[in-house]
Design an enzyme around this catalytic site. Structure first.
Site, PDB file in Angstrom:
ATOM      1  N   LYS A 112     -22.637  15.083  14.845  1.00 26.10           N
ATOM      2  CA  LYS A 112     -22.950  13.918  14.020  1.00 26.10           C
ATOM      3  C   LYS A 112     -22.995  14.275  12.526  1.00 26.10           C
ATOM      4  CE  LYS A 112     -23.962  11.164  17.628  1.00 26.10           C
ATOM      5  NZ  LYS A 112     -23.521  12.020  18.740  1.00 26.10           N
TER       6      LYS A 112
HETATM    7  C1  PLP Z   1     -22.860  11.863  19.937  1.00 20.74           C
HETATM    8  C2  PLP Z   1     -22.488  13.049  20.755  1.00 20.74           C
HETATM    9  C3  PLP Z   1     -21.417  13.012  21.674  1.00 20.74           C
HETATM   10  C4  PLP Z   1     -20.609  11.765  21.934  1.00 20.74           C
HETATM   11  O1  PLP Z   1     -19.775  11.413  20.862  1.00 20.74           O
HETATM   12  P1  PLP Z   1     -19.163   9.933  20.763  1.00 20.74           P
HETATM   13  O2  PLP Z   1     -18.515   9.865  19.447  1.00 20.74           O
HETATM   14  O3  PLP Z   1     -20.356   8.998  20.877  1.00 20.74           O
HETATM   15  O4  PLP Z   1     -18.219   9.779  21.911  1.00 20.74           O
HETATM   16  C5  PLP Z   1     -21.108  14.180  22.371  1.00 20.74           C
HETATM   17  N1  PLP Z   1     -21.848  15.306  22.212  1.00 20.74           N
HETATM   18  C6  PLP Z   1     -22.884  15.365  21.352  1.00 20.74           C
HETATM   19  C7  PLP Z   1     -23.662  16.630  21.248  1.00 20.74           C
HETATM   20  C8  PLP Z   1     -23.248  14.240  20.588  1.00 20.74           C
HETATM   21  O5  PLP Z   1     -24.297  14.322  19.747  1.00 20.74           O
END
Ligand code: PLP
Length: 488
Positions: A112
């Protein structure tokens, strides 16, 4: 060429990129999509010579076309700096025959950070361009990763405030410790008595509470959102797909122009959608392999054409992928069908009956991994190579192995690694050796450091010893009053 944005659901009004970023979501409830997808305007062979920042500029200028060069470079330079613990920003790691694009070198050690490091600057710049003079208040409900990444991104960013709600008992100990020790005069964190859905529902209600919005506007505040429906989060994620390709070419894993696959651990479909945009922009991508955990709505959808959320919600060891409604899929449906009417029809059938049918393109493949598969993946790669994956990355690894077995596809592949194993140290250690069952979550960090022969990331070092700043616990029915009380 200027790229304009419009809703996926039929509101034909075109807005600029900066307006789409400020608004977050379209007035008809649809998501903003670009009215055309630009092709890269530089020679692909050149990307091996670009730094992460230069590449980010070359890509973002094609999509966020109403930002000036100065504005974009300011946002990019402010985001991708020493906050990341490696100058590569998104390095490519090698373990045996596998390649991992590590997207966890930012301040909260999860992917993120790639988007939430830049979003505050894009938002601030976009607000200024559009004459928004009010202070921007980011409201976020989080099940763990987004909240902390948004807090770090917005902390002490002038002209913004951020309020995060998390379920009191619904996040990991490390995640909670990360949030309650957050510094920054403009940050506010509160635990909610209830689960994530309670927090999310209450926050969504505030976004549509016109009376409250009018009252706060008078006091000089406007709300905005930092979750992945915002195009300002999606666009920066396209960059690292090109960057991974450049690193593969630099390492001699591929020859410039060869196609590659990406395997992406997927929840809300934001990460993998950015990979699809990269492909449409001209990156030589063969397959995007969508990896799910036991909540395998997307696997079923990709393999059968039926999207159906009428099923049990399973709590797994990869919580950021525990999701049944993948918001960003709406954008893909729009691009594949080319029709706002069709997209609106599918979304209304999802809202009413929890399902719809649609045949997705063969740009995508789907696989999934159970909790046991996830543990097995962590164990086997660690035993063979010493490389330790987090639980989400392990879902992708396991899904990739299944994909290769069933397809015999030998295209070079990059596994997109979305979190540091330190963020989920307890479960990672449990997978490596059952003797770690029930280990204290903070002791687990030290043990993982020994086991993996890596240093504990600065982001969470001594996190249990930091001063707890945010102690508020409120009832979910009090969220609105709480927000009102904070904005005076
Ligand atoms: C948010 C997240 C995901 C999923 O990503 P998306 O863009 O929502 O598909 C996968 N792994 C981690 C560690 C995340 O924080």
């Amino acid at each position: 060429m200027d790229i304009m944005f419009k809703s996926t659901r039929g509101d034909k009004k075109l807005v600029t990129a900066s307006q789409a970023i400020v608004k977050g979501i379209a007035d008809d409830g649809g998501l903003f999509v670009p009215d055309s997808i630009p092709k890269i305007d530089f020679d692909l062979g050149k990307i091996t010579s670009f730094s992460y920042r230069e590449l980010a500029y070359r890509i973002l200028r094609l999509i966020l076309t109403d930002f000036t060069e100065d504005e974009l470079r300011y946002c990019i330079d402010s985001a991708y700096d020493q906050k990341f613990d490696t100058p590569d920003i998104a390095p490519l790691a090698k373990a045996g025959s596998f390649r991992f694009l590590e997207l966890f070198h930012g301040r909260t050690i999860a992917f993120k950070d790639m988007a939430l490091s830049i979003l505050p600057y894009l938002l601030k710049t976009a607000a200024k361009k559009n004459g928004v003079s009010e202070e921007i208040v980011i409201l976020t409900a989080t099940s763990g990763d987004t909240g902390k990444a948004a807090l770090e991104g917005f902390a002490d960013v002038e002209g913004t405030r951020i309020i995060v709600f998390y379920p009191e008992d619904g996040v990991s100990d490390v995640q909670k410790a990360q949030m309650v020790t957050q510094k920054g005069a403009n940050t506010c964190v509160a635990a909610i008595k209830g689960n994530f859905d309670d927090a999310q529902t209450a926050v969504k209600k505030i976004f549509t509470d016109n009376e409250l919005k009018a009252e706060l506007k008078q006091k000089g505040f406007v709300f905005s959102s930092a979750n992945s429906i915002n195009i300002g989060r999606l666009a920066p994620q396209i960059v690292y797909y090109f960057y991974a390709y450049a690193l593969m070419a630099k390492n001699g894993d591929i020859t410039m122009g060869d196609k590659i696959n990406f395997t992406v651990p997927t929840g809300n479909f934001g990460n993998i959608l950015a990979g699809y945009y990269a492909k449409l922009m001209g990156l030589p991508v063969n397959k995007l392999i969508c990896a799910s955990n036991d909540n395998k709505v997307l696997f079923d959808f990709i393999t059968t054409g039926s999207y159906d959320i009428n099923r049990e919600f399973i709590v797994t060891v990869s919580p950021s992928m525990d999701i049944l409604i993948s918001s960003n899929l709406e954008r893909l449906l729009y691009h594949l069908s080319g029709s706002e009417e069709k997209t609106a029809e599918l979304m209304s059938s999802l809202a009413n009956g929890g399902k719809y049918t649609f045949k997705i393109s063969d740009d995508f493949a789907g696989e999934y991994a159970s909790i046991q598969d996830t543990f097995d993946a962590i164990y086997s790669l660690y035993s063979e190579t010493g490389y330790v994956m987090d639980t989400h990355t392990a879902v992708a690894y396991s899904a990739y192995e299944k994909y290769v077995r069933s397809s015999q596809d030998t295209t070079p592949n990059v596994i997109v690694s979305t979190a540091s194993p330190y963020k989920f140290a307890k479960d990672v250690l449990r997978a490596i050796d059952s003797k770690y069952d029930g280990i204290d979550p903070f002791e687990a960090l030290e043990v993982l450091s020994d086991v993996s022969e890596t240093d504990i990331p600065a982001a969470i070092k001594d996190i249990d010893k930091r001063e707890v700043i945010h102690k508020t616990v409120i009832d979910r029915t009090d969220i609105k009053d709480f927000v009102r009380g904070k904005l005076k």
